[in-house]
Design an enzyme around this catalytic site. Structure first.
Site, PDB file in Angstrom:
ATOM      1  N   HIS A  38     -30.137 125.326  58.745  1.00 52.77           N
ATOM      2  CA  HIS A  38     -30.476 126.585  59.414  1.00 52.77           C
ATOM      3  C   HIS A  38     -29.440 126.887  60.494  1.00 52.77           C
ATOM      4  O   HIS A  38     -28.664 126.003  60.894  1.00 52.77           O
ATOM      5  CB  HIS A  38     -31.884 126.522  60.018  1.00 52.77           C
ATOM      6  CG  HIS A  38     -32.046 125.506  61.102  1.00 52.77           C
ATOM      7  ND1 HIS A  38     -31.513 125.673  62.367  1.00 52.77           N
ATOM      8  CD2 HIS A  38     -32.675 124.308  61.127  1.00 52.77           C
ATOM      9  CE1 HIS A  38     -31.814 124.622  63.109  1.00 52.77           C
ATOM     10  NE2 HIS A  38     -32.507 123.775  62.377  1.00 52.77           N
ATOM     11  N   SER A  53     -31.379 119.985  60.263  1.00 52.00           N
ATOM     12  CA  SER A  53     -30.538 120.584  61.300  1.00 52.00           C
ATOM     13  C   SER A  53     -29.242 119.800  61.484  1.00 52.00           C
ATOM     14  O   SER A  53     -28.503 119.591  60.525  1.00 52.00           O
ATOM     15  CB  SER A  53     -31.349 120.661  62.604  1.00 52.00           C
ATOM     16  OG  SER A  53     -30.677 121.441  63.568  1.00 52.00           O
TER      17      SER A  53
END
Length: 218
Positions: A124, A101
């Site tokens: 993501h 992330s």
């Protein structure tokens, strides 16, 4: 390890060792909100003054950043990545376990990056929760945040922004989610991380960068 070194590690997650500042980014990156009790965190408010100290301390020649993070606060993680990227001292990052992330910008923010073969990196979309007031406006704001993240990653790695966006929105890699998980080898092959390697290689590269920087200042 001396008592003052133990206290320093406990407070900031950093340690000065023979002219090298060792910085750890582990667990969840805690920002404007406190993480759940019992969660291992890297605290944003501790990292900022530590980075300022590193920049101003003439005894510190370079910074080694050890990373194993699940991600966390997006704004604060990106701010820390910008601070690391703006340091005048040579920096090397080493991904151990994973850098997921918002941990991706942190991993590429250094002058040179390593990842161990068994580590992974997850790219993501930005996730958020809670009540939305004005769905269209909120969606556009999330898009802007994602653009800031993908542009930063592209500027500090060998990946194009469009490719990062494609991996970010990929379907089929994760159950009930979108995004891509890269192995250590894949992260290097795609140009996200500079090289496969561990502690030995990271220290050797940092020493090389520090020596080059010293020659340039003579």
């Amino acid at each position: 390890m001396r008592e003052e070194q133990r206290d320093e590690m406990k407070e900031t997650g950093g340690l000065d060792l023979d002219g090298i500042h060792i910085m750890t980014i582990i667990g969840e990156i805690e920002g404007h909100q406190n993480a759940a009790q019992g969660t291992k965190t890297t605290k944003y408010e501790h990292m900022i003054p530590d980075l300022a100290r590193v920049e101003q301390d003439d005894r510190i020649r370079g910074v080694l950043i050890l990373i194993n993070t699940i991600g966390g606060d997006v704004e604060c993680g990106l701010a820390l990545a910008e601070l690391i990227a703006s340091l005048s001292k040579p920096t090397v990052s080493l991904v151990l376990g994973g850098s997921h992330s918002i941990g991706v910008p942190l991993a590429v923010s250094a002058d040179y990056s390593f990842i161990v073969k068994s580590a992974t990196m997850m790219i993501h979309p930005v996730r958020t929760g809670g009540t939305f007031i004005g769905v269209i406006q909120s969606y556009r704001n999330i898009e802007k945040i994602q653009d800031r993240i993908t542009r930063f990653i592209s500027d500090h790695s060998h990946m194009k922004q469009k490719e990062i966006e494609r991996l970010m929105l990929a379907v089929g890699e994760q159950v009930k989610d979108v995004g891509t998980v890269l192995s250590g080898e894949e992260a290097v092959e795609k140009g996200l991380i500079d090289h496969l390697g561990g502690m030995k290689e990271a220290f050797a590269k940092l020493g090389e960068l520090c020596d080059t920087a010293s020659e340039c200042t003579k």
